[in-house]
Write a protein that holds these residues in place. Sequence first.
Motif, short mmCIF file in Angstrom:
data_model
loop_
_atom_site.label_atom_id
_atom_site.label_comp_id
_atom_site.label_asym_id
_atom_site.label_seq_id
_atom_site.Cartn_x
_atom_site.Cartn_y
_atom_site.Cartn_z
N SER A 19 8.72 -1.99 6.57
CA SER A 19 9.05 -3.16 5.77
C SER A 19 7.84 -4.05 5.70
CB SER A 19 10.23 -3.91 6.39
OG SER A 19 9.93 -4.30 7.70
N PHE A 20 7.85 -4.96 4.74
CA PHE A 20 6.71 -5.84 4.50
C PHE A 20 7.15 -7.23 4.88
CE2 PHE A 20 2.60 -5.78 3.09
CZ PHE A 20 2.30 -6.70 2.11
N LEU A 21 6.90 -7.61 6.15
CA LEU A 21 7.55 -8.79 6.72
C LEU A 21 6.65 -10.01 6.62
CD1 LEU A 21 9.05 -7.08 9.88
CD2 LEU A 21 10.18 -7.55 7.72
N ILE A 22 6.58 -10.58 5.44
CA ILE A 22 5.86 -11.83 5.24
C ILE A 22 6.77 -12.79 4.49
CG2 ILE A 22 3.73 -12.88 4.39
CD1 ILE A 22 2.56 -10.12 4.17
N ALA A 23 6.91 -14.00 5.04
CA ALA A 23 7.79 -14.96 4.39
C ALA A 23 7.16 -15.49 3.12
CB ALA A 23 8.08 -16.12 5.34
N GLY A 24 8.00 -15.88 2.17
CA GLY A 24 7.51 -16.51 0.96
C GLY A 24 7.53 -15.56 -0.21
N PRO A 25 7.38 -16.08 -1.43
CA PRO A 25 7.44 -15.26 -2.63
C PRO A 25 6.19 -14.40 -2.77
CG PRO A 25 6.84 -17.51 -3.18
CD PRO A 25 7.19 -17.51 -1.73
N ALA A 26 6.33 -13.31 -3.47
CA ALA A 26 5.20 -12.40 -3.68
C ALA A 26 4.26 -12.98 -4.71
CB ALA A 26 5.71 -11.04 -4.15
N ASP A 27 2.96 -12.70 -4.57
CA ASP A 27 1.97 -13.09 -5.56
C ASP A 27 2.12 -12.27 -6.83
OD1 ASP A 27 -1.15 -14.11 -3.97
OD2 ASP A 27 0.64 -15.21 -4.53
N ALA A 28 2.40 -10.98 -6.64
CA ALA A 28 2.48 -10.10 -7.79
C ALA A 28 3.38 -8.94 -7.47
CB ALA A 28 1.08 -9.60 -8.16
N LYS A 29 3.91 -8.35 -8.50
CA LYS A 29 4.74 -7.16 -8.34
C LYS A 29 4.21 -6.11 -9.31
CE LYS A 29 8.54 -5.44 -6.38
NZ LYS A 29 8.85 -5.49 -4.96
N THR A 30 3.83 -4.96 -8.80
CA THR A 30 3.31 -3.92 -9.66
C THR A 30 4.20 -2.70 -9.55
OG1 THR A 30 1.92 -3.06 -7.90
CG2 THR A 30 0.95 -4.74 -9.31
N GLU A 31 3.89 -1.70 -10.37
CA GLU A 31 4.72 -0.52 -10.37
C GLU A 31 4.77 0.12 -8.98
OE1 GLU A 31 0.53 0.54 -11.64
OE2 GLU A 31 1.99 -1.05 -11.95
N ALA A 32 5.96 0.50 -8.54
CA ALA A 32 6.13 1.09 -7.23
C ALA A 32 5.64 2.53 -7.23
CB ALA A 32 7.60 1.04 -6.82
N VAL A 33 5.19 2.99 -6.09
CA VAL A 33 4.78 4.38 -5.95
C VAL A 33 5.62 5.01 -4.85
CG1 VAL A 33 2.43 3.95 -6.72
CG2 VAL A 33 2.97 3.76 -4.31
N SER A 34 5.55 6.31 -4.72
CA SER A 34 6.34 7.00 -3.72
C SER A 34 5.79 6.71 -2.33
CB SER A 34 6.32 8.50 -4.00
OG SER A 34 4.99 8.99 -3.93
N ALA A 35 6.49 7.19 -1.30
CA ALA A 35 6.07 6.98 0.08
C ALA A 35 4.85 7.83 0.37
CB ALA A 35 7.21 7.31 1.02
N ASP A 36 3.74 7.42 -0.19
CA ASP A 36 2.48 8.13 -0.09
C ASP A 36 1.56 7.29 0.80
OD1 ASP A 36 0.57 10.04 -0.56
OD2 ASP A 36 0.51 9.77 -2.74
N SER A 37 0.39 7.80 1.12
CA SER A 37 -0.56 7.03 1.92
C SER A 37 -1.96 7.23 1.37
CB SER A 37 -0.50 7.44 3.40
OG SER A 37 -0.83 8.81 3.55
N VAL A 38 -2.84 6.28 1.70
CA VAL A 38 -4.21 6.27 1.17
C VAL A 38 -5.11 7.14 2.05
CG1 VAL A 38 -6.19 4.82 0.61
CG2 VAL A 38 -3.86 3.94 0.28
N ASP A 39 -5.88 8.02 1.42
CA ASP A 39 -6.96 8.70 2.14
C ASP A 39 -8.18 7.79 2.22
OD1 ASP A 39 -5.99 11.11 3.04
OD2 ASP A 39 -6.54 12.23 1.24
N TYR A 40 -8.56 7.22 1.07
CA TYR A 40 -9.70 6.31 1.06
C TYR A 40 -9.66 5.45 -0.20
CZ TYR A 40 -11.95 9.60 -2.22
OH TYR A 40 -12.25 10.40 -3.29
N ALA A 41 -10.33 4.30 -0.13
CA ALA A 41 -10.51 3.41 -1.28
C ALA A 41 -11.95 3.52 -1.74
CB ALA A 41 -10.16 1.97 -0.89
N TRP A 42 -12.17 3.42 -3.06
CA TRP A 42 -13.53 3.58 -3.57
C TRP A 42 -13.72 2.78 -4.84
CZ3 TRP A 42 -14.50 6.14 -8.32
CH2 TRP A 42 -13.37 6.74 -8.91
N ILE A 43 -14.99 2.50 -5.11
CA ILE A 43 -15.37 1.85 -6.37
C ILE A 43 -16.54 2.63 -6.95
CG2 ILE A 43 -16.97 0.18 -5.30
CD1 ILE A 43 -15.90 -1.89 -7.35
N LYS A 44 -16.52 2.80 -8.25
CA LYS A 44 -17.47 3.67 -8.93
C LYS A 44 -18.90 3.12 -8.89
CE LYS A 44 -18.12 6.10 -13.33
NZ LYS A 44 -17.62 6.25 -14.74
N SER A 45 -19.86 4.03 -8.95
CA SER A 45 -21.29 3.68 -8.98
C SER A 45 -21.82 3.83 -10.40
CB SER A 45 -22.07 4.60 -8.04
OG SER A 45 -23.46 4.35 -8.13
#
Length: 334
Positions: A19-45
Amino acid sequence: MNPPRGTAALLTAVTAVTSFLIAGPADAKTEAVSADSVDYAWIKSCPKKDYTVPCGKWKLAMRSGKTITLTDAQSFPRRPGGKVDKDLGAPLRVSGDGRIVSYLKNGRLVVRDVSSGEVRPLPGRAATLPRGADEGEVSTALSPDGSVVAVDYGDANDRLPSLIADLRTGKVATLSAREDVAGFSPDGEHLLTTRQTADNTTEFSVFGKDGRRTARRVVPQIVANNAPFALADDGTTVAVVVGGDSGKPRLHTYDLTSDAVSGAVRFSLPKGEEVQLLGWGPAGALTMWNYVGNGDAGTVLVVKRTVDAETGVTRRLHSFKPRRDSWIWWASGE
């Protein structure tokens, strides 16, 4: 060439955020994804004159093979005068379990639950950078499940204290700017830091989420001069990988309370594979992220393994190949 990545000793873990246990309203809501996990984050060169710069948006390479674009994450940091530095990527990190991502959004630090897509600011003063802070120097460290975030402002004068933000309770604690964050225990209850003393020795300290120091010790050279290292849930046991002149890695544990270093536990890895990240897991096993490749080619393969702290037996769990066109990338837990 990609910029230097630095020495990372943040923890990996196998627990998931339920669960995401932070009080207060969300800043943003985006499309939900499945119960997946991140291998890595990247930004293009992208090329610029005789060097490369980051371009586009931060992306998440998921274990399932999907790619998620973080459309709301800042790609570039702002300097204290307000100028956007397009030669540098904005700060971003991924929790060890690959479920939570922290980044800058419109100058504020936020966290995203990858499964639900929900984005929320860090609690209280941890969300807003202090006046005069350089966004390009800000870094965050996440507990393995992403429920605790340490914020380091990276100022050269050690004027701005670091913060420890507990996302479950909303409490924010202060940490001396002289302490360098090294990583969390698997349960997120303890934070390991390092500091170079005036005597040119290395001091390890352990802090609770409330910012109170629970252990401190000037550590022996075999611990200070090797990496990666990881703190256990007891808040006193540190595991460290030592390369040695033979090139064969070995594992030691160090007790901050007794100042005792254990005997060496040798383990084997395939040729060219080097341990980059280390974290305690269940039943006394340790989790390693090992990298293959270096130099201009960069890292060509990342392998996740477990190693038994008593026997040295290793087991391969997972692997991925980071994109070759990335300016920089961050593995989960790095």
